[in-house]
Design an enzyme around this catalytic site. Structure first.
Site, PDB file in Angstrom:
ATOM      1  N   SER A  66      -5.421 -35.497   5.825  1.00  0.00           N
ATOM      2  CA  SER A  66      -6.032 -36.602   5.048  1.00  0.00           C
ATOM      3  C   SER A  66      -6.843 -37.192   5.950  1.00  0.00           C
ATOM      4  O   SER A  66      -7.810 -38.072   5.629  1.00  0.00           O
ATOM      5  CB  SER A  66      -4.986 -37.423   4.518  1.00  0.00           C
ATOM      6  OG  SER A  66      -4.243 -38.059   5.446  1.00  0.00           O
ATOM      7  N   CYS A  67      -6.627 -37.072   7.564  1.00  0.00           N
ATOM      8  CA  CYS A  67      -7.701 -37.622   8.410  1.00  0.00           C
ATOM      9  C   CYS A  67      -9.075 -37.190   8.520  1.00  0.00           C
ATOM     10  O   CYS A  67      -9.536 -36.246   7.499  1.00  0.00           O
ATOM     11  CB  CYS A  67      -7.150 -37.299   9.856  1.00  0.00           C
ATOM     12  SG  CYS A  67      -5.480 -37.688  10.329  1.00  0.00           S
ATOM     13  N   ILE A  68      -9.891 -37.944   9.001  1.00  0.00           N
ATOM     14  CA  ILE A  68     -11.506 -37.538   9.094  1.00  0.00           C
ATOM     15  C   ILE A  68     -11.914 -37.355  10.521  1.00  0.00           C
ATOM     16  O   ILE A  68     -11.443 -37.930  11.415  1.00  0.00           O
ATOM     17  CB  ILE A  68     -12.348 -38.848   8.628  1.00  0.00           C
ATOM     18  CG1 ILE A  68     -12.039 -38.982   7.051  1.00  0.00           C
ATOM     19  CG2 ILE A  68     -13.793 -38.606   9.081  1.00  0.00           C
ATOM     20  CD1 ILE A  68     -12.774 -38.002   6.305  1.00  0.00           C
ATOM     21  N   GLY A 126     -10.201 -35.567   4.958  1.00  0.00           N
ATOM     22  CA  GLY A 126      -9.959 -36.695   3.813  1.00  0.00           C
ATOM     23  C   GLY A 126      -9.430 -35.790   2.585  1.00  0.00           C
ATOM     24  O   GLY A 126      -9.353 -36.222   1.406  1.00  0.00           O
TER      25      GLY A 126
END
Length: 216
Positions: A66-68, A126
């Site tokens: 989910s990180c960018i 994401g």
């Protein structure tokens, strides 16, 4: 065999790799250098909360749930960098938070001769890699944040691979601005799921009245 050992031979003894390992590192700057046998190139791995900027085509790599990761490149100065943030906002100066991570990356690029007028961005990550996380929606909020931040800064997004359900491995070359992304099988993402659960525990659902993130 770990990737740092796969390139045993000339790659692991390259002068550039030794120079990178010996150089002092700034707070938040990535420091895990190795020789990537697949690409036959020196590489640096970006961990959550870290960034890296260079004007040579060292392979800058990270893995996202989910990180960018924002890859920003200056087409005139031929300098680029990548960050990796976990949440849009938070307290304190930490690269885990997008608001700080983006400023840190842009400021470091400008120190290397880049200009906001000639920067362009590629964004990745994401992904909703944890089923049942829709109420938290960290990946969607991270994506919304970085898109709006870059629009405010007037840095165009020239390509992106965001949202959906996939973890991703991203590779970026800072001199040429080339980025590569590989979608990973969701079933093989145990470490990323653990990382995303940690981020989710620090985030509260967004209320109807605001876009801030409540932490702790």
């Amino acid at each position: 065999m770990p990737p740092s050992l796969m390139g045993a031979g000339i790659g692991t003894r390259s002068p550039r790799l030794e120079r990178l390992k010996a150089a002092p590192r700034k707070p938040g700057e990535a420091s895990f250098f190795f020789y990537d046998a697949h690409f036959k190139n020196e590489a640096v791995k970006i961990l959550p909360g870290e960034y890296f900027v260079d004007n040579e085509d060292i392979l800058v790599m990270t893995t996202l749930g989910s990180c960018i990761a924002a890859c920003i490149w200056d087409r005139q100065a031929k300098v680029g960098g990548m960050n990796h943030f976990m949440l849009p906002e938070g307290t304190g100066d930490s690269g885990r938070y997008g608001s700080f991570a983006m400023e840190l990356l842009i400021n470091e690029l400008m120190k290397r001769g880049a200009s906001r007028m000639t920067m362009e961005a590629k964004i990745f990550g994401g992904g909703a890699v944890i089923s049942g996380m829709n109420t938290i929606n960290v990946g969607e909020r991270n994506t919304k944040f970085v898109t709006e931040f870059l629009a405010t800064e007037r840095i165009p997004i020239v390509s992106k691979d965001v949202l959906d359900i996939y973890p991703r491995k991203v590779c970026f070359l800072p001199y040429s601005g080339k980025a590569m992304v590989k979608r990973l099988a969701p079933a093989n993402a145990e470490a990323l799921v653990a990382q995303d659960r940690m981020a989710a525990q620090k985030a509260a659902p967004v209320s109807n009245t605001g876009g801030s993130v409540d932490l702790f």
